[in-house]
Design a protein around this motif. Structure first.
Motif, PDB file in Angstrom:
ATOM      1  N   PRO A   1       0.760  -1.186   0.075  1.00 54.43           N
ATOM      2  CA  PRO A   1       0.018  -0.131   0.041  1.00 54.43           C
ATOM      3  C   PRO A   1       1.114   1.400   0.030  1.00 54.43           C
ATOM      4  CG  PRO A   1       0.055  -0.993   2.160  1.00 54.43           C
ATOM      5  CD  PRO A   1       0.784  -1.985   1.251  1.00 54.43           C
ATOM      6  N   ARG A   2       0.402   2.326  -0.619  1.00 52.59           N
ATOM      7  CA  ARG A   2       1.218   3.526  -0.742  1.00 52.59           C
ATOM      8  C   ARG A   2       0.115   4.702  -0.284  1.00 52.59           C
ATOM      9  NH1 ARG A   2       2.543   3.314  -7.024  1.00 52.59           N
ATOM     10  NH2 ARG A   2       0.392   3.340  -7.979  1.00 52.59           N
ATOM     11  N   MET A   3       0.322   5.933  -0.545  1.00 55.18           N
ATOM     12  CA  MET A   3      -0.400   6.918  -0.029  1.00 55.18           C
ATOM     13  C   MET A   3       0.145   7.269   1.759  1.00 55.18           C
ATOM     14  SD  MET A   3      -4.406   7.449  -0.978  1.00 55.18           S
ATOM     15  CE  MET A   3      -4.689   7.741  -2.753  1.00 55.18           C
ATOM     16  N   GLY A   4       1.193   6.633   2.090  1.00 58.02           N
ATOM     17  CA  GLY A   4       1.518   6.962   3.396  1.00 58.02           C
ATOM     18  C   GLY A   4       1.543   8.326   3.635  1.00 58.02           C
ATOM     19  N   GLY A   5       2.283   9.023   2.678  1.00 61.73           N
ATOM     20  CA  GLY A   5       2.365  10.585   2.983  1.00 61.73           C
ATOM     21  C   GLY A   5       1.167  11.298   3.335  1.00 61.73           C
ATOM     22  N   LEU A   6      -0.004  10.754   3.449  1.00 64.01           N
ATOM     23  CA  LEU A   6      -1.251  11.206   3.953  1.00 64.01           C
ATOM     24  C   LEU A   6      -1.177  11.215   5.280  1.00 64.01           C
ATOM     25  CD1 LEU A   6      -4.188   9.919   1.875  1.00 64.01           C
ATOM     26  CD2 LEU A   6      -2.990  11.983   1.492  1.00 64.01           C
ATOM     27  N   GLY A   7      -0.856  10.116   5.994  1.00 69.32           N
ATOM     28  CA  GLY A   7      -0.031  10.102   7.263  1.00 69.32           C
ATOM     29  C   GLY A   7       0.763  11.154   7.942  1.00 69.32           C
ATOM     30  N   ILE A   8       1.638  11.573   7.059  1.00 68.93           N
ATOM     31  CA  ILE A   8       2.605  12.582   7.466  1.00 68.93           C
ATOM     32  C   ILE A   8       2.044  13.713   7.291  1.00 68.93           C
ATOM     33  CG2 ILE A   8       4.786  13.605   6.606  1.00 68.93           C
ATOM     34  CD1 ILE A   8       5.781  10.959   5.495  1.00 68.93           C
ATOM     35  N   PHE A   9       1.306  14.240   6.333  1.00 69.78           N
ATOM     36  CA  PHE A   9       0.611  15.311   6.018  1.00 69.78           C
ATOM     37  C   PHE A   9      -0.481  15.733   7.099  1.00 69.78           C
ATOM     38  CE2 PHE A   9      -2.654  18.038   3.854  1.00 69.78           C
ATOM     39  CZ  PHE A   9      -1.708  19.014   3.600  1.00 69.78           C
ATOM     40  N   GLY A  10      -1.223  14.808   7.355  1.00 70.74           N
ATOM     41  CA  GLY A  10      -2.337  14.779   8.507  1.00 70.74           C
ATOM     42  C   GLY A  10      -1.684  15.191   9.665  1.00 70.74           C
ATOM     43  N   ALA A  11      -0.676  14.362  10.133  1.00 68.10           N
ATOM     44  CA  ALA A  11      -0.120  14.809  11.493  1.00 68.10           C
ATOM     45  C   ALA A  11       0.600  16.218  11.493  1.00 68.10           C
ATOM     46  CB  ALA A  11       1.116  13.778  11.814  1.00 68.10           C
ATOM     47  N   PHE A  12       1.246  16.571  10.726  1.00 68.73           N
ATOM     48  CA  PHE A  12       1.789  17.768  10.373  1.00 68.73           C
ATOM     49  C   PHE A  12       0.676  18.886  10.653  1.00 68.73           C
ATOM     50  CE2 PHE A  12       2.852  21.461   7.559  1.00 68.73           C
ATOM     51  CZ  PHE A  12       3.874  21.878   8.570  1.00 68.73           C
TER      52      PHE A  12
ATOM     53  N   ALA B   1       9.093  -2.495   5.296  1.00 69.72           N
ATOM     54  CA  ALA B   1       8.225  -1.556   5.302  1.00 69.72           C
ATOM     55  C   ALA B   1       7.010  -2.174   5.275  1.00 69.72           C
ATOM     56  CB  ALA B   1       8.484  -0.579   4.112  1.00 69.72           C
ATOM     57  N   ARG B   2       5.891  -1.515   5.831  1.00 69.06           N
ATOM     58  CA  ARG B   2       4.492  -2.003   5.758  1.00 69.06           C
ATOM     59  C   ARG B   2       3.557  -1.236   5.007  1.00 69.06           C
ATOM     60  NH1 ARG B   2       3.835  -2.381  12.213  1.00 69.06           N
ATOM     61  NH2 ARG B   2       5.799  -1.301  12.161  1.00 69.06           N
ATOM     62  N   ILE B   3       4.226   0.129   4.582  1.00 72.47           N
ATOM     63  CA  ILE B   3       3.432   1.168   3.764  1.00 72.47           C
ATOM     64  C   ILE B   3       4.530   1.884   2.949  1.00 72.47           C
ATOM     65  CG2 ILE B   3       3.147   2.782   5.678  1.00 72.47           C
ATOM     66  CD1 ILE B   3       0.428   3.464   4.412  1.00 72.47           C
ATOM     67  N   PHE B   4       4.517   2.346   2.158  1.00 76.80           N
ATOM     68  CA  PHE B   4       5.107   3.238   1.257  1.00 76.80           C
ATOM     69  C   PHE B   4       4.586   4.688   1.301  1.00 76.80           C
ATOM     70  CE2 PHE B   4       6.720  -0.071  -2.053  1.00 76.80           C
ATOM     71  CZ  PHE B   4       7.548  -0.442  -1.123  1.00 76.80           C
TER      72      PHE B   4
END
Length: 374
Positions: free
Chosen positions: A47-58, A218-221
């Motif tokens: 699974p990708r879209m892990g950037g949403l976790g970074i962006f959401g937390a920020f 990794a478990r997510i990209f």
């Protein structure tokens, strides 16, 4: 003040840790997954879209602090423009990246989205590189708008893509970005810029929280939603290296993003020598070359972390020295950097496996010295 930075960073870390598993489940549900191919290292669908976790937390942490302590973030027009410009442009970048993670957009569409985000920063929030500190003097060099505007847009788009290009191993792009953000944080401390310190602390916390799920295995990209957002954030924040008090010069931001910038530069040279299109993908990037030398996945990532740290230390040393008008240090740093880059490129074979002029020269010198001693 220090308490706010620490608590903000920890809150972002915890939020990223909590949001990333939710993003992972969401990515799998909608089919935003990365399928292995000949160029990729992983061997199973991820699974990708892990950037949403970074962006959401920020974003959640930042908006919360803007409500609780608005004077800290929005006390001046310049600080307000930086915060809102990063949020507005970053949102566009994350949207483009998320759509690419799901639908695999064309390069032209992604480039257009990046240019739009850069234009929002430049025209909407007046964030431009309009003067630089000359590294071998104590004066500023003013830049006219007709140069400053395209230069800023080019810088933002270029750095945004540079981070994306090194996103080839578990934890690589996130870790290198984290080291660059940490370098900016240290420099912001020397500059006495509380807003940049806080923004860097929140980004760093978000990255570390995500790395718990992204480091090998990794478990997510992070996907393009993450790599493009981190590249965009680095581009905007590192612009301070161009136009802050005399503590820095235009050399500094180049050092901050040294790993992705040098990897991109060598990729262009390599493809030019091989008479291939500059934007053609290949398996000649730094992490590919280190893997070919026999290093494991984790060791390769850790080696590149070390290289990024080396660049970061050079950036800090150069900026601190410049603040004491020891501009000769900039010359020394540039010389060390150029020699290290050339030797490293030849040893690793990132440009060519056969063309190694500096190593050949050193070999000839050693042979002559040994023959004379005999």
């Amino acid at each position: 003040m220090v308490t706010v930075y620490v608590l903000g960073g920890l809150l972002a870390l915890l939020l990223a840790t909590g949001l990333t598993p939710l993003v992972k489940a969401f990515a799998i549900k909608i089919g935003a997954v990365d399928v292995p191919n000949a160029r990729k290292v992983h061997t199973r669908i991820m699974p990708r879209m892990g950037g949403l976790g970074i962006f959401g937390a920020f974003v959640i942490t930042l908006l919360g602090l803007m409500v609780v302590a608005p004077d800290l973030l929005l006390s001046t027009e310049r600080d307000s423009n930086l915060v809102w410009g990063l949020l507005a442009g970053g949102s566009i970048i994350v949207l483009i990246g998320a759509l690419d993670d799901l639908y695999e957009l064309s390069a032209k569409v992604k480039l257009l989205g990046q240019i739009i985000a850069a234009c929002v920063v430049v025209f909407g929030f007046d964030l431009t590189v309009n003067f630089v500190n000359v590294p071998f003097g104590n004066q500023y060099l003013s830049i006219d708008d007709w140069i400053a505007i395209p230069l800023t847009i080019f810088w933002i788009v270029g750095v945004t893509n540079a981070i994306n290009l090194i996103d080839g191993l578990d934890g690589l792009a996130a870790g290198v970005s984290g080291i660059s953000i940490a370098t900016l944080l240290v420099m912001a401390v020397f500059m006495g810029n509380p807003v940049v310190i806080l923004l860097c602390a929140l980004l760093l916390g978000s990255i570390i929280g995500f790395l718990f799920f992204n480091f090998h295995p990794a478990r997510i990209f992070m996907g393009d939603s993450g790599s493009l957002f981190l590249g965009f954030s680095l581009a905007v924040l590192s612009m301070l290296g161009f136009k802050q008090v005399a503590i820095v010069s235009f050399v500094t931001p180049l050092l901050i993003i040294g790993v992705p910038l040098s990897d991109t530069f060598f990729a262009i040279v390599r493809r030019w020598l091989q008479k291939k299109p500059i934007f053609a993908p290949d398996k000649g990037h730094l992490h590919h070359c280190l893997r070919e030398l026999g290093f494991s996945h984790r060791k390769t990532v850790l080696i590149i972390y070390g290289i990024a740290t080396f660049f970061g230390i050079l950036a800090i040393v150069q900026s601190v020295a410049a603040s004491h008008h020891a501009n000769w240090v900039t010359f020394v740093v540039i010389c060390i950097l150029l020699v290290a880059l050339q030797l490293g490129a030849e040893v690793i074979g990132i440009v060519s496996k056969k063309r190694r002029p500096m190593l050949d020269m050193l070999h000839r010198i050693r042979v002559k010295v040994e023959s004379r001693s005999d």
